[in-house]
Design a protein around this motif. Structure first.
Motif, PDB file in Angstrom:
ATOM      1  N   VAL A 176      -6.307  -9.980   7.254  1.00  0.00           N
ATOM      2  CA  VAL A 176      -6.682  -8.366   7.691  1.00  0.00           C
ATOM      3  C   VAL A 176      -5.648  -7.513   7.270  1.00  0.00           C
ATOM      4  O   VAL A 176      -5.188  -7.967   8.432  1.00  0.00           O
ATOM      5  CB  VAL A 176      -7.773  -8.754   8.269  1.00  0.00           C
ATOM      6  N   ILE A 177      -5.234  -6.937   6.366  1.00  0.00           N
ATOM      7  CA  ILE A 177      -4.597  -5.258   6.756  1.00  0.00           C
ATOM      8  C   ILE A 177      -5.374  -4.415   6.100  1.00  0.00           C
ATOM      9  O   ILE A 177      -6.236  -3.984   5.497  1.00  0.00           O
ATOM     10  CB  ILE A 177      -3.218  -5.827   5.448  1.00  0.00           C
ATOM     11  N   GLY A 178      -5.311  -3.622   6.937  1.00  0.00           N
ATOM     12  CA  GLY A 178      -5.639  -2.350   6.645  1.00  0.00           C
ATOM     13  C   GLY A 178      -5.202  -0.143   7.179  1.00  0.00           C
ATOM     14  O   GLY A 178      -4.309  -0.551   7.872  1.00  0.00           O
ATOM     15  N   GLY A 197     -10.903  -0.939  -1.397  1.00  0.00           N
ATOM     16  CA  GLY A 197     -10.069   0.539  -1.764  1.00  0.00           C
ATOM     17  C   GLY A 197      -8.678   0.470  -1.465  1.00  0.00           C
ATOM     18  O   GLY A 197      -8.743   0.913  -1.276  1.00  0.00           O
ATOM     19  N   HIS A 198      -8.027  -1.227  -0.783  1.00  0.00           N
ATOM     20  CA  HIS A 198      -7.035  -1.791  -0.099  1.00  0.00           C
ATOM     21  C   HIS A 198      -5.481  -1.361  -1.603  1.00  0.00           C
ATOM     22  O   HIS A 198      -6.972  -2.125  -2.727  1.00  0.00           O
ATOM     23  CB  HIS A 198      -6.949  -2.263   0.790  1.00  0.00           C
ATOM     24  N   THR A 239       0.437  -1.721   3.308  1.00  0.00           N
ATOM     25  CA  THR A 239      -0.327  -0.691   3.759  1.00  0.00           C
ATOM     26  C   THR A 239       0.586   0.394   1.929  1.00  0.00           C
ATOM     27  O   THR A 239       1.520   0.179   2.084  1.00  0.00           O
ATOM     28  CB  THR A 239      -0.328  -0.308   5.098  1.00  0.00           C
ATOM     29  N   ASP A 240      -0.537   1.445   2.059  1.00  0.00           N
ATOM     30  CA  ASP A 240       0.446   2.711   1.911  1.00  0.00           C
ATOM     31  C   ASP A 240       1.916   3.622   1.551  1.00  0.00           C
ATOM     32  O   ASP A 240       2.206   3.265   1.105  1.00  0.00           O
ATOM     33  CB  ASP A 240      -0.685   3.651   1.219  1.00  0.00           C
ATOM     34  N   GLY A 241       2.093   3.302   3.266  1.00  0.00           N
ATOM     35  CA  GLY A 241       2.952   4.162   3.474  1.00  0.00           C
ATOM     36  C   GLY A 241       4.036   2.977   2.824  1.00  0.00           C
ATOM     37  O   GLY A 241       5.328   3.916   2.630  1.00  0.00           O
ATOM     38  N   ASP A 284       4.839   8.436   7.118  1.00  0.00           N
ATOM     39  CA  ASP A 284       3.998   6.760   7.354  1.00  0.00           C
ATOM     40  C   ASP A 284       4.119   6.177   8.187  1.00  0.00           C
ATOM     41  O   ASP A 284       5.197   5.693   7.675  1.00  0.00           O
ATOM     42  CB  ASP A 284       3.172   7.131   5.918  1.00  0.00           C
ATOM     43  N   ASP A 285       2.831   5.132   8.170  1.00  0.00           N
ATOM     44  CA  ASP A 285       3.611   3.807   9.468  1.00  0.00           C
ATOM     45  C   ASP A 285       2.933   3.091   8.424  1.00  0.00           C
ATOM     46  O   ASP A 285       2.822   2.927   7.169  1.00  0.00           O
ATOM     47  CB  ASP A 285       2.469   3.907  10.406  1.00  0.00           C
ATOM     48  N   VAL A 286       3.232   1.704   7.624  1.00  0.00           N
ATOM     49  CA  VAL A 286       3.837   0.782   7.349  1.00  0.00           C
ATOM     50  C   VAL A 286       3.698  -0.986   7.990  1.00  0.00           C
ATOM     51  O   VAL A 286       3.978  -0.885   9.174  1.00  0.00           O
ATOM     52  CB  VAL A 286       5.395   0.225   6.852  1.00  0.00           C
ATOM     53  N   ALA A 287       2.641  -1.170   7.668  1.00  0.00           N
ATOM     54  CA  ALA A 287       2.205  -2.461   7.991  1.00  0.00           C
ATOM     55  C   ALA A 287       2.544  -3.812   6.730  1.00  0.00           C
ATOM     56  O   ALA A 287       1.973  -2.823   5.486  1.00  0.00           O
ATOM     57  CB  ALA A 287       0.535  -2.675   8.699  1.00  0.00           C
TER      58      ALA A 287
END
Length: 432
Positions: free
Chosen positions: A245-247, A323-324, A372-374, A420-423
Motif C-alpha cells: 500500500v502507498i498513499g 488516483g495515485h 508519492t507525488d512529493g 512535500d514529504d515523500v514515501a
C-alpha cells in the motif's frame, strides 16, 4: 503653520513606524524559531544597540535557541568567544531573572570595564571582552500570551550613551512584536514535531516475505508545510498474498497525519483477511469513509503480490489505484516501465464508482517501485515530467539492493530541502 520642531517630531514618529513595520514584516517571514531569533537580533543593531543577543528558553519539550548580532560583522568572533567562555555574569544573571519574573525591562546603565576573574577568565575571553568594550545593557522580556519565554539583550559599547526613554520604549515594542513571532514559531514547531512523531510511529517496518526483498523510505518536508500525510505499508495476508500500500492524504501537519492514521488503519484492517482483491478493498474503504463521515480525501494504491498460478518463477502483481501515481518496474536490464492505467477517483470522493483491478507479471530480479507525488512533483514539475525523471533516476540501479536503490533514488531526484514529504516502497522479486 507648523514649525521646524513640530516637523522634526513628525519625521521621528514616521521613522519609528517605518522601523516597526520593517520589524513586523521581517519576523513574519519564517516559522522557524532559530531563523526568527537570528532575524530579531539583526534588526536591533545598530539602531538600538551595538551588539544584541536573543535567548529563547526551552519548554514543553521544545528546544531552546539563541542568536546574536553585532553592528560590525568582524566582531562576531569576539561575541562568540565571550558568550562561550564567560564563567559567570552575576549582574546579568540577576537582571535576566528580574526580567523573566517581572516582565519589565531592566536597564544596566553602567558596566564595569574591568570585570574580576570570577566573571571573566584571563586570555582570549577577556581579550574579546575588552575589544567589545560594552558600557551599558538593556534586558527586555520576550513574552507572549501572558508568558515570558526569553530575553532580548541590547548592549551599547564604547562612547555610545545608554539608551534613553524613547529607545527603551522602542525596544519594548520591538521585543513585543518579536516575541509574538517567536512564540508562533515555537507553537508551529511543536505542532510539526507532534505530526512527525505520529507519522514515524505509524510507518512501521515492512514484512519480508520469502521470495521478496522489501525496502521503504519516508522523508519529511523541511519547508514551512513540513509533514504531510504520505504513508506506505507492506504485510502478509493469511492466504499467502503480500499486500502493498502507498498513499497520500490531502493536507499537511497534525490534521493530515491524524487522517493518515485513520486511513492507513482502515486499509490495513479491510485488506488483511478479506477475499477481495485490491479494487474490492478500496471500495470497502470508500464505504467506511462515507458511512463514518470521515471527510478524508486521499490517493492510494493497493497491490497484491501472489505466486504465479502456473508455478513459473516470478510473482503476479494485482493492483488498483485510487488516483495515485502508477507503479514503476525496474527490469534486470535497467530499463524502467510504467504501469499506467485509466485514472480512477480518489478515496473519499463523493461520487462512487466501481474500481478496477489490473495485473502484470514481475519476473525474478525485477523491482516494483511505488512513490508519492512529493518525489515526482519536486521543483514544480508536472506529473508526466516528474515520472519521466523518476524513471531516468531508477535506470542503472538494478544491481543495487532495494535499500540502496531507495537511497540512490532519493539522492538523485530530491534536493536537500523539499516542499512535500515523500514515501517510497520498493519490492524486489527474487529468483526461484
Amino acid at each position: 503653520m507648523s514649525g521646524p520642531r513640530e516637523d522634526g517630531a513628525v519625521d521621528v514618529e514616521r521613522d519609528r513606524y517605518r522601523y516597526l513595520a520593517e520589524v513586523t514584516e521581517s519576523l513574519t517571514q519564517s516559522l522557524d524559531t532559530g531563523t526568527a531569533a537570528d532575524q530579531l537580533a539583526r534588526l536591533v543593531v545598530p539602531r538600538l544597540a551595538d551588539w544584541a543577543t536573543v535567548t529563547v528558553l526551552a519548554g514543553d519539550g521544545a528546544p531552546g535557541s539563541s542568536a546574536r548580532a553585532h553592528r560590525d560583522p568582524e566582531r562576531l568572533v569576539d561575541v562568540d568567544t565571550y558568550l562561550a567562555g564567560r564563567i559567570t555574569a552575576p549582574r546579568d544573571t540577576e537582571a535576566v531573572a528580574m526580567v523573566m519574573h517581572s516582565g519589565e525591562p531592566v536597564h544596566l546603565r553602567g558596566i564595569e570595564p574591568d570585570l574580576g576573574p570570577e566573571s571573566l577568565p584571563e586570555g582570549p575571553v577577556r581579550a574579546a571582552w575588552e575589544r567589545l568594550d560594552p558600557r551599558s545593557s538593556l534586558f527586555v522580556p520576550l513574552q507572549a500570551r501572558g508568558t515570558a519565554f526569553g530575553v532580548l539583550s541590547l548592549v551599547r559599547c564604547g562612547d555610545r550613551p545608554p539608551a534613553g526613554p524613547d529607545d527603551v520604549a522602542l525596544a519594548v515594542e520591538v521585543a513585543r512584536r518579536g516575541a509574538l513571532a517567536l512564540d508562533n514559531a515555537r507553537l508551529y514547531g511543536r505542532q510539526l514535531r507532534v505530526a512527525e512523531t505520529l507519522q514515524h510511529s505509524l510507518l512501521t517496518p515492512p514484512s519480508q516475505p520469502p521470495g521478496l526483498q522489501v525496502a521503504v523510505r519516508y522523508r519529511p518536508a523541511v519547508s514551512q508545510d513540513l509533514v504531510g500525510g504520505d504513508w506506505y505499508d507492506a504485510f502478509d495476508r493469511p492466504d499467502g498474498a503480500t499486500v502493498l500500500v502507498i498513499g497520500d492524504v490531502a493536507g499537511h501537519g497534525v490534521e493530515a497525519a491524524a487522517a493518515m492514521a485513520q486511513l492507513r488503519s482502515a486499509v490495513r484492517t479491510l485488506a488483511y483477511d478479506s477475499p477481495d482483491g485490491p479494487a474490492g478493498t478500496l471500495d470497502r474503504v470508500d464505504r467506511v469513509l462515507a458511512g463514518l463521515h470521515v471527510g478524508t480525501l486521499a490517493t492510494a494504491l493497493v497491490g497484491h503480490l501472489l505466486p504465479r498460478a502456473d508455478g513459473a518463477p516470478g510473482s503476479l502483481l494485482r493492483w488498483s489505484s485510487a488516483g495515485h501515481l502508477p507503479p514503476l518496474v525496474l527490469g534486470t536490464d535497467d530499463r524502467v516501465r510504467l504501469l499506467e492505467t485509466p485514472p480512477e477517483r480518489l478515496l473519499g470522493a463523493d461520487e462512487l464508482a466501481v474500481r478496477s483491478d489490473h495485473e502484470t507479471v514481475l519476473c525474478p530480479g525485477e523491482t516494483l517501485v511505488l512513490v508519492t507525488d512529493g518525489l515526482v512533483e519536486v521543483g514544480r514539475r508536472g506529473i508526466d515530467e516528474g515520472l519521466a525523471a523518476a524513471a531516468d533516476a531508477l535506470s542503472g540501479l538494478a544491481a543495487l539492493s532495494p535499500d540502496a536503490l531507495c537511497d540512490r533514488l532519493l539522492t538523485r531526484v530530491l534536493p536537500e530541502r523539499t516542499d512535500d514529504d515523500v514515501a517510497v516502497l520498493a519490492v524486489r522479486v527474487l529468483g526461484a
